[in-house]
Design an enzyme around this catalytic site. Structure first.
Site, short mmCIF file in Angstrom:
data_model
loop_
_atom_site.label_atom_id
_atom_site.label_comp_id
_atom_site.label_asym_id
_atom_site.label_seq_id
_atom_site.Cartn_x
_atom_site.Cartn_y
_atom_site.Cartn_z
N CYS A 35 14.95 3.46 -3.79
CA CYS A 35 13.66 3.45 -4.48
C CYS A 35 12.78 4.64 -4.13
O CYS A 35 11.73 4.83 -4.74
CB CYS A 35 12.90 2.17 -4.13
SG CYS A 35 12.52 2.10 -2.37
N CYS A 108 14.55 -3.25 1.05
CA CYS A 108 13.22 -3.08 1.66
C CYS A 108 13.30 -3.40 3.16
O CYS A 108 12.70 -2.70 3.98
CB CYS A 108 12.19 -3.98 0.99
SG CYS A 108 12.27 -3.95 -0.82
FE1 FES Z 1 11.31 0.42 -1.99
FE2 FES Z 1 10.89 -2.11 -1.35
S1 FES Z 1 11.11 -1.28 -3.33
S2 FES Z 1 11.22 -0.44 -0.02
#
Ligand code: FES
Length: 152
Positions: A35, A108
């Site tokens: 992400c 995450c």
């Molecule tokens: Fe990137 Fe949670 S979406 S760390």
């Protein structure tokens, strides 16, 4: 709202241990390839009962709410642990009261685990005295590389 979301919301209402520890013994930084979020963790050790244990842990994050909630839990859990005990904690254990992460949120927790492992890899002898630039400093564009044009 699910039980998990409710717990994340509670953790975010009063996140613990945010910000750098200026005299930290170790600092770890990771970015998630999934992400693009980033997290940095600071560790400060102390001697207790003849063992070297984590006295304080803190974090700074450009990450999602789950990463912040997990980091808040993890930095509390780490207090009193030796480096070896800390290294043995999995991403799922670092979540503490949040419990198991939903599949979409596992990375995450891994961001927090990665920052911790990265910090543990820094031996005190090798750890930088200062943590270096904060994450927000690191995100600033280098001077002279961009031109800012005000909008009309
Ligand atoms: Fe990137 Fe949670 S979406 S760390």
């Amino acid at each position: 709202m699910s039980d998990f979301e409710e717990k994340v919301r509670e953790a975010l209402a009063a996140p613990k241990n945010q910000g750098e520890i200026p005299d930290a013994d170790a600092v770890g930084t990771v970015g998630s390839p999934d992400c693009g979020d980033m997290l940095r963790m600071w560790l400060k050790f102390t001697e207790k009962d003849g063992k070297r244990v984590i006295d304080r842990a803190s974090f700074q994050s450009f990450g999602c709410q789950t990463a912040i909630a997990v980091a808040s839990m993890a930095t509390e859990l780490l207090k009193g642990k030796t480096a070896e005990e800390a290294r043995d904690l999995s991403a799922n254990e670092l979540t503490g009261d949040l419990g198991a992460l939903p599949p979409m949120k596992i990375h995450c927790g891994q961001l927090v685990e990665g920052a911790l492992k990265n910090a543990l890899d820094q031996t005190p002898a090798k750890a930088p005295k200062a943590a270096g630039p904060t994450l927000s400093d690191a995100m600033k564009p280098p001077a002279g590389k961009i031109r800012i044009v005000p909008l009309d």
